[in-house]
Design an enzyme around this catalytic site. Structure first.
Site, short mmCIF file in Angstrom:
data_model
loop_
_atom_site.label_atom_id
_atom_site.label_comp_id
_atom_site.label_asym_id
_atom_site.label_seq_id
_atom_site.Cartn_x
_atom_site.Cartn_y
_atom_site.Cartn_z
N HIS A 208 25.23 -48.90 70.43
CA HIS A 208 25.11 -49.56 69.12
C HIS A 208 25.50 -48.67 67.95
O HIS A 208 26.07 -49.16 66.97
CB HIS A 208 23.68 -50.08 68.94
CG HIS A 208 23.39 -51.29 69.79
ND1 HIS A 208 23.81 -52.55 69.47
CD2 HIS A 208 22.72 -51.40 70.98
CE1 HIS A 208 23.42 -53.40 70.41
NE2 HIS A 208 22.76 -52.71 71.34
N GLU A 238 29.14 -59.68 63.85
CA GLU A 238 30.48 -59.09 63.78
C GLU A 238 31.46 -60.02 63.08
O GLU A 238 32.67 -59.91 63.26
CB GLU A 238 30.98 -58.76 65.18
CG GLU A 238 31.19 -59.95 66.09
CD GLU A 238 29.95 -60.34 66.87
OE1 GLU A 238 30.10 -60.97 67.92
OE2 GLU A 238 28.83 -60.00 66.43
#
Length: 307
Positions: A208, A238
Site C-alpha cells: 500500500h 484510484e
C-alpha cells in the site's frame, strides 16, 4: 437546481401573474392603462428568460415600478401593495450583494413610503403601518441576505478544506461546486473520469505505501498535463476526474487520449470515460461513469466517449 428549488422557483413565478390577474379582475383598468400591464408582463418575461441568477436584477426594478403604479391606481385599496413589498426587498438582496442591496432596497423603500403622500392618499392608521413596515421589512431582508452571505463564506472555506489528504486534490464535493459555478456561467464543459487499471494488483504486489506513492505521482502528472483553468480532482480510490471548462466532447476526447498515453510512462494504464454537460449534473456523472466502465469492458487502457 434540485427538485425543491424548482418547485419554489415555479411558485414564486406563478404568484406574479396571479397577483396581476387579481388586480385586473377586481379593479379593471380602462383605456391606456391596459398597456401598462402589458409592459410589466413583458418585463417579467424578459427577466424569466435570464434564469434564476439573472432574473432578480431586472425584476427588482420591474416590480418596484409596478408597485408604485398600483399604489397610484388602486385608490382606497392602496394598502394591499404592502403585502407584496417584501418580494421587492428579497429581489434586491438576490440581485446585489451589500452595500448595493442596501442602497437599492432603501431607494425603493423610500419611494414606496412617500408614494401615498405624493398621490394624496389618506394619511392615518394604514399609512403609519405601511410606511414603518417598509423600513422593518428592508432591514430584516438585508439581515437575512447577510446571514446568507456569511453561510456561503463558511461553506466555501469548509469545501476548500475538503481535499484529499493523500493527493491534495479536491474531492468529489469540491468538484461539484466547481461544476455548479461553470453551469451558472452557461459555458459548455466536459467531464473526464479516469480509473487506474489493475490498481488492486499493484497494491497487492508492491504494498500500500507504493500504491499511495503512485496515486500521488498520477495526481502530479494530471495537474501538470491539463490546461490552465482545468480542474483535476480525486473521485475516490484510484479514480480521478477532470473538469474541462469551455470544452466540447471531441476536444475532451483528444485530451483524454493524450493523458492515457502519458500514463504508460508511469508504469500503469488507465481507462477513461468522457461526457459533455447537457444541463443535468447527475446525468453527466452517470454517462461519464458508464463510458468509463465500457472502456474497462473493452480491455482497459481505453478512452470511451459517452452517448
Amino acid at each position: 437546481m434540485d427538485r425543491m428549488a424548482r418547485l419554489l422557483y415555479g411558485v414564486a413565478w406563478l404568484g406574479f401573474p396571479l397577483a396581476m390577474a387579481l388586480q385586473l379582475l377586481y379593479l379593471p383598468p380602462e383605456g391606456p392603462l391596459l398597456w401598462a400591464y402589458a409592459l410589466f408582463a413583458l418585463l417579467c418575461l424578459a427577466a424569466l428568460k435570464r434564469g434564476p441568477r439573472g432574473a432578480p436584477r431586472l425584476l427588482v426594478h420591474a416590480l418596484g415600478a409596478y408597485l408604485l403604479f398600483e399604489l397610484w391606481r388602486a385608490g382606497a385599496w392602496w394598502p394591499v401593495v404592502g403585502f407584496w413589498s417584501p418580494a421587492l426587498y428579497l429581489l434586491a438582496a438576490f440581485a446585489h450583494a451589500p452595500p448595493w442591496a442596501l442602497r437599492l432596497g432603501g431607494l425603493w423603500a423610500l419611494a414606496l413610503a412617500l408614494a401615498p403622500l405624493a398621490y394624496g392618499r389618506e394619511v392615518g392608521f394604514f399609512y403609519g403601518h405601511f410606511a414603518l413596515s417598509q423600513a422593518v421589512l428592508l432591514a430584516l431582508t438585508l439581515l437575512l441576505a447577510r446571514f446568507r452571505e456569511l453561510h456561503g463564506q463558511v461553506r466555501f472555506w469548509r469545501e476548500k478544506a475538503l481535499t484529499c489528504p493523500l493527493t491534495g486534490l479536491p474531492n468529489r464535493r469540491a468538484l461539484e461546486r466547481e461544476a455548479a459555478r461553470v453551469d451558472r456561467g452557461e459555458r459548455p464543459f466536459s467531464l473526464v473520469l479516469l480509473d487506474l487499471d489493475d490498481f488492486k494488483r499493484w497494491n497487492d504486489e508492491r504494498g500500500h505505501p507504493e500504491g499511495d506513492l503512485l496515486l500521488k505521482e498520477v495526481a502530479r502528472f494530471l495537474v501538470a498535463q491539463v490546461r490552465q483553468g482545468d480542474l483535476v480532482g480525486r473521485w475516490g480510490g484510484e479514480k480521478f476526474a477532470l473538469l474541462l471548462p469551455a470544452t466540447g466532447p471531441r476536444e475532451a476526447l483528444a485530451i483524454a487520449q493524450r493523458l492515457r498515453q502519458g500514463l504508460r510512462a508511469l508504469g500503469i494504464t488507465g481507462s477513461f470515460g468522457v461526457a459533455a454537460y447537457r444541463g443535468d449534473l447527475q446525468d453527466l456523472y452517470r454517462r461519464a461513469d458508464e463510458a468509463l466502465y465500457r472502456a474497462k469492458a473493452l480491455g482497459k487502457d481505453q478512452v470511451v466517449l459517452a452517448d
